[in-house]
Motif scaffolding. Structure first.
Motif, PDB file in Angstrom:
ATOM      1  N   ALA A 144      62.690  49.520  42.851  1.00  0.00           N
ATOM      2  CA  ALA A 144      64.070  49.860  43.224  1.00  0.00           C
ATOM      3  C   ALA A 144      64.530  49.013  44.413  1.00  0.00           C
ATOM      4  CB  ALA A 144      64.174  51.342  43.565  1.00  0.00           C
ATOM      5  N   TYR A 145      63.659  48.812  45.387  1.00  0.00           N
ATOM      6  CA  TYR A 145      63.998  47.989  46.558  1.00  0.00           C
ATOM      7  C   TYR A 145      64.318  46.563  46.130  1.00  0.00           C
ATOM      8  CZ  TYR A 145      63.290  45.020  50.624  1.00  0.00           C
ATOM      9  OH  TYR A 145      63.444  44.071  51.599  1.00  0.00           O
ATOM     10  N   GLU A 146      63.455  45.993  45.314  1.00  0.00           N
ATOM     11  CA  GLU A 146      63.641  44.609  44.873  1.00  0.00           C
ATOM     12  C   GLU A 146      64.893  44.475  44.008  1.00  0.00           C
ATOM     13  OE1 GLU A 146      62.690  41.048  45.709  1.00  0.00           O
ATOM     14  OE2 GLU A 146      61.269  42.540  46.371  1.00  0.00           O
ATOM     15  N   ALA A 147      65.156  45.467  43.156  1.00  0.00           N
ATOM     16  CA  ALA A 147      66.350  45.441  42.308  1.00  0.00           C
ATOM     17  C   ALA A 147      67.620  45.488  43.158  1.00  0.00           C
ATOM     18  CB  ALA A 147      66.323  46.619  41.333  1.00  0.00           C
ATOM     19  N   LYS A 148      67.638  46.353  44.157  1.00  0.00           N
ATOM     20  CA  LYS A 148      68.807  46.469  45.030  1.00  0.00           C
ATOM     21  C   LYS A 148      68.991  45.192  45.849  1.00  0.00           C
ATOM     22  CE  LYS A 148      70.898  49.346  48.589  1.00  0.00           C
ATOM     23  NZ  LYS A 148      70.737  50.495  49.475  1.00  0.00           N
ATOM     24  N   LYS A 149      67.902  44.664  46.354  1.00  0.00           N
ATOM     25  CA  LYS A 149      67.945  43.461  47.182  1.00  0.00           C
ATOM     26  C   LYS A 149      68.502  42.264  46.409  1.00  0.00           C
ATOM     27  CE  LYS A 149      64.787  40.442  49.703  1.00  0.00           C
ATOM     28  NZ  LYS A 149      63.380  40.227  50.033  1.00  0.00           N
ATOM     29  N   GLU A 150      68.098  42.133  45.144  1.00  0.00           N
ATOM     30  CA  GLU A 150      68.509  40.994  44.338  1.00  0.00           C
ATOM     31  C   GLU A 150      69.744  41.274  43.473  1.00  0.00           C
ATOM     32  OE1 GLU A 150      67.238  38.036  44.737  1.00  0.00           O
ATOM     33  OE2 GLU A 150      65.703  38.753  46.120  1.00  0.00           O
ATOM     34  N   GLY A 151      70.193  42.531  43.434  1.00  0.00           N
ATOM     35  CA  GLY A 151      71.382  42.873  42.659  1.00  0.00           C
ATOM     36  C   GLY A 151      71.162  42.849  41.156  1.00  0.00           C
ATOM     37  N   SER A 162      68.851  44.941  37.677  1.00  0.00           N
ATOM     38  CA  SER A 162      68.335  46.239  37.256  1.00  0.00           C
ATOM     39  C   SER A 162      66.827  46.340  37.500  1.00  0.00           C
ATOM     40  CB  SER A 162      68.613  46.444  35.764  1.00  0.00           C
ATOM     41  OG  SER A 162      67.827  45.553  34.993  1.00  0.00           O
ATOM     42  N   LYS A 163      66.336  47.575  37.504  1.00  0.00           N
ATOM     43  CA  LYS A 163      64.897  47.803  37.663  1.00  0.00           C
ATOM     44  C   LYS A 163      64.131  47.187  36.495  1.00  0.00           C
ATOM     45  CE  LYS A 163      65.354  52.265  39.997  1.00  0.00           C
ATOM     46  NZ  LYS A 163      64.984  53.678  39.886  1.00  0.00           N
ATOM     47  N   ALA A 164      64.705  47.289  35.303  1.00  0.00           N
ATOM     48  CA  ALA A 164      64.050  46.736  34.117  1.00  0.00           C
ATOM     49  C   ALA A 164      63.887  45.218  34.243  1.00  0.00           C
ATOM     50  CB  ALA A 164      64.844  47.079  32.858  1.00  0.00           C
ATOM     51  N   VAL A 217      63.571  43.540  37.040  1.00  0.00           N
ATOM     52  CA  VAL A 217      62.499  43.286  38.021  1.00  0.00           C
ATOM     53  C   VAL A 217      61.142  43.446  37.347  1.00  0.00           C
ATOM     54  CG1 VAL A 217      61.405  44.086  40.154  1.00  0.00           C
ATOM     55  CG2 VAL A 217      63.893  43.944  40.017  1.00  0.00           C
ATOM     56  N   LYS A 218      60.960  44.522  36.593  1.00  0.00           N
ATOM     57  CA  LYS A 218      59.672  44.758  35.920  1.00  0.00           C
ATOM     58  C   LYS A 218      59.360  43.634  34.940  1.00  0.00           C
ATOM     59  CE  LYS A 218      59.255  49.731  36.368  1.00  0.00           C
ATOM     60  NZ  LYS A 218      58.983  50.983  35.688  1.00  0.00           N
ATOM     61  N   GLN A 219      60.365  43.182  34.186  1.00  0.00           N
ATOM     62  CA  GLN A 219      60.171  42.095  33.230  1.00  0.00           C
ATOM     63  C   GLN A 219      59.805  40.801  33.962  1.00  0.00           C
ATOM     64  OE1 GLN A 219      60.016  42.324  29.932  1.00  0.00           O
ATOM     65  NE2 GLN A 219      59.489  40.163  29.850  1.00  0.00           N
ATOM     66  N   THR A 220      60.444  40.552  35.081  1.00  0.00           N
ATOM     67  CA  THR A 220      60.164  39.345  35.865  1.00  0.00           C
ATOM     68  C   THR A 220      58.748  39.378  36.428  1.00  0.00           C
ATOM     69  OG1 THR A 220      62.509  39.174  36.414  1.00  0.00           O
ATOM     70  CG2 THR A 220      60.988  37.903  37.763  1.00  0.00           C
ATOM     71  N   VAL A 221      58.286  40.551  36.864  1.00  0.00           N
ATOM     72  CA  VAL A 221      56.908  40.674  37.359  1.00  0.00           C
ATOM     73  C   VAL A 221      55.926  40.368  36.233  1.00  0.00           C
ATOM     74  CG1 VAL A 221      55.172  42.284  38.262  1.00  0.00           C
ATOM     75  CG2 VAL A 221      57.473  42.262  39.234  1.00  0.00           C
ATOM     76  N   LYS A 222      56.230  40.814  35.027  1.00  0.00           N
ATOM     77  CA  LYS A 222      55.356  40.512  33.883  1.00  0.00           C
ATOM     78  C   LYS A 222      55.309  39.017  33.606  1.00  0.00           C
ATOM     79  CE  LYS A 222      55.605  44.754  31.194  1.00  0.00           C
ATOM     80  NZ  LYS A 222      56.051  45.363  29.926  1.00  0.00           N
TER      81      LYS A 222
END
Length: 57
Positions: A24-31, A33-35, A37-42
């Motif tokens: 949630a922090y990373e999603a808010k920081k980068e503007g 969605s949470k999904a 961010v999770k996909q990018t981490v993968k």
């Protein structure tokens, strides 16, 4: 390095995709969605620098 209440070291250079508050922090920081961010981490791994770089593109 800071420690948690359980005595473990925190690693701020990584994004823990399993931790909702970090996602949630990373999603808010980068503007994004949470999904996203999770996909990018993968795709990019859990390095915060790599995740942020890929999200900015």
């Amino acid at each position: 390095m800071a420690t948690t209440t359980r005595g473990r070291n925190q690693d701020r250079a990584r994004v823990a995709a399993g931790q909702d508050h970090e996602v949630a922090y990373e999603a808010k920081k980068e503007g994004v969605s949470k999904a996203k961010v999770k996909q990018t981490v993968k795709e990019a791994g859990n390095s915060r620098a790599k995740v942020e770089d890929k999200l900015k593109k």
